[in-house]
Motif scaffolding. Structure first.
Motif, mmCIF file in Angstrom:
data_model
loop_
_atom_site.group_PDB
_atom_site.id
_atom_site.type_symbol
_atom_site.label_atom_id
_atom_site.label_comp_id
_atom_site.label_asym_id
_atom_site.label_seq_id
_atom_site.Cartn_x
_atom_site.Cartn_y
_atom_site.Cartn_z
ATOM 1 N N THR A 19 0.849 -1.191 0.000
ATOM 2 C CA THR A 19 0.000 0.000 0.000
ATOM 3 C C THR A 19 0.882 1.238 0.000
ATOM 4 N N ALA A 20 0.831 1.994 -1.086
ATOM 5 C CA ALA A 20 1.608 3.235 -1.180
ATOM 6 C C ALA A 20 0.929 4.359 -0.419
ATOM 7 N N ILE A 21 -0.401 4.409 -0.486
ATOM 8 C CA ILE A 21 -1.183 5.418 0.230
ATOM 9 C C ILE A 21 -2.633 4.966 0.270
ATOM 10 N N THR A 22 -3.309 5.313 1.344
ATOM 11 C CA THR A 22 -4.752 5.101 1.402
ATOM 12 C C THR A 22 -5.437 6.361 0.894
ATOM 13 N N THR A 23 -6.639 6.214 0.409
ATOM 14 C CA THR A 23 -7.333 7.394 -0.129
ATOM 15 C C THR A 23 -7.736 8.375 0.969
ATOM 16 N N GLN A 24 -7.934 7.873 2.192
ATOM 17 C CA GLN A 24 -8.229 8.798 3.283
ATOM 18 C C GLN A 24 -7.017 9.663 3.630
ATOM 19 N N ASP A 25 -5.831 9.225 3.217
ATOM 20 C CA ASP A 25 -4.651 10.065 3.392
ATOM 21 C C ASP A 25 -4.506 11.070 2.250
ATOM 22 N N ILE A 26 -5.243 10.872 1.181
ATOM 23 C CA ILE A 26 -5.325 11.876 0.109
ATOM 24 C C ILE A 26 -6.367 12.928 0.481
ATOM 25 N N TRP A 27 -7.511 12.452 0.970
ATOM 26 C CA TRP A 27 -8.609 13.345 1.364
ATOM 27 C C TRP A 27 -9.349 12.666 2.503
ATOM 28 N N LYS A 28 -9.167 13.191 3.698
ATOM 29 C CA LYS A 28 -9.847 12.626 4.862
ATOM 30 C C LYS A 28 -11.361 12.735 4.691
ATOM 31 N N ASP A 29 -12.028 11.598 4.885
ATOM 32 C CA ASP A 29 -13.492 11.513 4.798
ATOM 33 C C ASP A 29 -14.021 11.897 3.417
ATOM 34 N N HIS A 30 -13.294 11.458 2.398
ATOM 35 C CA HIS A 30 -13.722 11.742 1.025
ATOM 36 C C HIS A 30 -14.978 10.962 0.653
ATOM 37 N N PRO A 31 -15.758 11.497 -0.273
ATOM 38 C CA PRO A 31 -16.920 10.751 -0.776
ATOM 39 C C PRO A 31 -16.441 9.595 -1.641
ATOM 40 N N GLU A 32 -17.208 8.527 -1.702
ATOM 41 C CA GLU A 32 -16.761 7.355 -2.466
ATOM 42 C C GLU A 32 -17.919 6.754 -3.266
ATOM 43 N N LYS A 33 -18.545 5.706 -2.759
ATOM 44 C CA LYS A 33 -19.676 5.121 -3.472
ATOM 45 C C LYS A 33 -20.959 5.838 -3.067
ATOM 46 N N VAL A 34 -21.945 5.763 -3.953
ATOM 47 C CA VAL A 34 -23.253 6.355 -3.680
ATOM 48 C C VAL A 34 -24.339 5.348 -4.024
ATOM 49 N N LEU A 35 -25.536 5.628 -3.544
ATOM 50 C CA LEU A 35 -26.716 4.894 -4.000
ATOM 51 C C LEU A 35 -27.236 5.663 -5.202
ATOM 52 N N GLY A 36 -27.102 5.056 -6.376
ATOM 53 C CA GLY A 36 -27.488 5.734 -7.604
ATOM 54 C C GLY A 36 -28.688 5.095 -8.274
ATOM 55 N N THR A 37 -29.432 5.895 -8.981
ATOM 56 C CA THR A 37 -30.538 5.420 -9.807
ATOM 57 C C THR A 37 -30.715 6.428 -10.936
ATOM 58 N N THR A 38 -31.634 6.156 -11.820
ATOM 59 C CA THR A 38 -31.889 7.128 -12.883
ATOM 60 C C THR A 38 -32.876 8.180 -12.388
ATOM 61 N N ALA A 39 -32.805 9.360 -12.978
ATOM 62 C CA ALA A 39 -33.763 10.413 -12.631
ATOM 63 C C ALA A 39 -35.184 9.958 -12.954
ATOM 64 N N GLU A 40 -35.318 9.181 -14.016
ATOM 65 C CA GLU A 40 -36.622 8.655 -14.420
ATOM 66 C C GLU A 40 -37.220 7.760 -13.342
ATOM 67 N N PHE A 41 -36.394 6.884 -12.754
ATOM 68 C CA PHE A 41 -36.886 5.982 -11.706
ATOM 69 C C PHE A 41 -37.303 6.784 -10.472
ATOM 70 N N ALA A 42 -36.460 7.736 -10.081
ATOM 71 C CA ALA A 42 -36.771 8.539 -8.892
ATOM 72 C C ALA A 42 -38.070 9.325 -9.067
ATOM 73 N N LYS A 43 -38.335 9.761 -10.286
ATOM 74 C CA LYS A 43 -39.567 10.506 -10.568
ATOM 75 C C LYS A 43 -40.784 9.584 -10.602
ATOM 76 N N LYS A 44 -40.627 8.418 -11.186
ATOM 77 C CA LYS A 44 -41.743 7.486 -11.343
ATOM 78 C C LYS A 44 -42.080 6.771 -10.034
ATOM 79 N N TYR A 45 -41.053 6.497 -9.231
ATOM 80 C CA TYR A 45 -41.246 5.733 -7.990
ATOM 81 C C TYR A 45 -40.651 6.483 -6.786
ATOM 82 N N PRO A 46 -41.153 7.668 -6.461
ATOM 83 C CA PRO A 46 -40.546 8.451 -5.374
ATOM 84 C C PRO A 46 -40.629 7.789 -4.006
ATOM 85 N N ASN A 47 -41.744 7.102 -3.736
ATOM 86 C CA ASN A 47 -41.884 6.422 -2.446
ATOM 87 C C ASN A 47 -40.890 5.270 -2.324
#
Length: 470
Positions: free
Chosen positions: A286-314
């Motif tokens: 390990t040369a470096i961890t990403t938290q040593d590049i940016w402490k508490d950096h964003p990484e993965k997200v819960l993603g979907t399409t805008a169409e799905f979020a609009k059609k199924y908001p609940n």
């Protein structure tokens, strides 16, 4: 303002006969319900919960909605919803998820854990949905399946979602980020062969590249993704141009270790457990961890399409809430983290040994060169709610790096794009259901390891501030 328990409202002593309906201690009620919402809520309470005839009920209703509890909530129904009842109302009442079974894609990485545990622990059912985790082979596959609707949601790279929205790597598709799944927990690995020649960090790697001329190959996992941006940022910090001085290739995360073993690459950036696995197998450091590049950096997200979020908001809200609660569960303590590691190590998910996961998830790091340390900035899934909020500035940062490296030819309207993608409205609803604190600001300020400060205020200036760029 809503009503707060223990305030000016009458309370009943537990030793006295109940002469009314007290407001339960410790509950804070939010904005008043009015009109159709109030009617729907009270209809749910009295028709569904207080039905005199036996009827099927969820485990949640059986265990948490006593008649007295329902009456308490009904008494304050005109001013707000008891958070303990909110999930039941959404699961059973007028806000019932439109789609009750959802397929969520994931890549075999430690940070898929909150999606998996929401399903395995049955948290999803509490919110009226069934999560079906779907193991995918590559990020390109996740992109395609999100776009064509084979997947409803995905555990996905932050930058991949933004790239899809702008059509940077594949067909353009309007997208939505519902929450951040984790901070930290990725790493840049260099081959043991490089380490044996003295290349153990960015500076020594630059020195080796300058002195021993050959083609050096580094792998990331998707062109617009997080791992590509961490790798490029790190290389550039030492004056190494990621497109001119080295060759960079795209390799799916689970294939990184095997490709390094046969000599197909000199280094890679990927999420755990594949950094730890290279050390355990004796092929990388390990040369470096990403938290040593940016402490508490964003990484993965819960993603979907805008169409799905609009059609199924609940449904979008319910799934976000379930994964939020799973995130909270993972970060609640050592026992839960060990249980999580044992679960996701299974071949159905990450398919590796438990010890490849459970060390770094607890902050127990070794670098493959004899150094060991306890890292307080290890991978986090909840951290009191600080992890999961989809800050607009987080998404905008990836756009600045896309522009820096020529993936974007012109500056976009950074704030507009982030506002379109990051669905803070849905997140706030899910946060209310899970009693997750919500920050006051939609931007945050961070200082990266090279001293640069990112706060989202002037993204164009920031993107143009780097000495090394495309």
């Amino acid at each position: 303002m809503g009503l707060q328990a223990g305030g000016t409202q009458r309370r009943v002593s537990p030793t006295e006969p109940d002469k009314g309906v007290p407001i339960p201690q410790g509950l804070v009620f939010e904005q008043p319900l009015r009109g159709a919402d109030a009617f729907s809520f009270l209809h749910f309470l009295f028709v569904v919960c207080l039905q005199p005839e036996p009827r099927p009920m969820t485990d949640l209703l059986k265990t948490r909605l006593s008649r007295r509890r329902v009456l308490q909530a009904a008494a304050i129904g005109a001013v707000g919803i008891d958070p303990a009842l909110r999930a039941a109302v959404w699961a059973q009442g007028s806000d019932k998820p439109e789609k009750e079974e959802v397929k969520i894609g994931f890549i075999p990485l430690t940070d898929c854990a909150s999606v998996v545990m929401a399903s395995v622990l049955g948290i999803d059912k509490k919110y009226g949905v069934k999560i079906v985790p779907s193991k995918e082979a590559s990020w390109a596959g996740v992109r395609d399946k999100l776009a064509n609707g084979e997947l409803d949601f995905a555990h996905v790279l932050y930058g991949l979602v933004y790239g899809m929205h702008l059509g940077l790597s594949g067909p353009k598709k309007d997208m939505a980020v519902l929450m951040t799944l984790n901070n930290n927990g990725q790493a840049i690995t260099l081959s043991k062969k490089l380490a044996d020649k003295g290349a153990v960090d960015a500076a020594s790697l630059a020195k080796l590249i300058a002195s021993e001329k050959r083609e050096y190959t580094f792998a990331q996992t998707f062109p617009t993704g997080t791992h590509a941006m961490w790798l490029y940022y790190w290389l550039a910090s030492a004056g190494i141009d990621p497109f001119k001085d080295v060759k960079n290739i795209t390799v799916p995360p689970p294939q990184m270790v095997a490709n390094m073993r046969v000599g197909n690459m000199d280094g890679y950036c990927v999420g755990e457990p594949w950094g730890q696995r290279a050390i355990m197998d004796g092929i990388g450091i390990t040369a470096i961890t990403t938290q040593d590049i940016w402490k508490d950096h964003p990484e993965k997200v819960l993603g979907t399409t805008a169409e799905f979020a609009k059609k199924y908001p609940n449904t979008a809200r319910a799934v976000t809430a379930a994964i939020l609660e799973a995130s909270k569960w993972i970060d609640a303590g050592l026992q839960n983290k060990n249980k999580m590691a044992e679960t996701i190590a299974d071949k159905s998910y990450v398919n590796t040994s438990v010890d490849a996961i459970n060390q770094r998830i607890l902050g127990r790091y070794t670098n493959g060169l004899g150094k060991s340390w306890d890292d307080p900035n290890h991978m986090k899934f909840y951290n009191g709610g600080a992890v999961t909020f989809p800050y607009l500035s987080d998404g905008m940062w990836f756009l600045t790096q896309h522009k820096r490296w020529g993936l974007l030819k012109e500056h976009p309207d950074y704030l507009k794009v982030a506002t379109e993608i990051n669905r803070i409205d849905i997140y706030k609803q899910a946060a209310a259901a899970t009693q997750t604190p919500v920050p006051k600001e939609v931007m945050r300020t961070s200082k990266l390891f090279d001293g640069s400060v990112w706060d989202g205020k002037d993204p164009k200036k920031y993107a143009e501030s780097f000495k090394l760029h495309a």
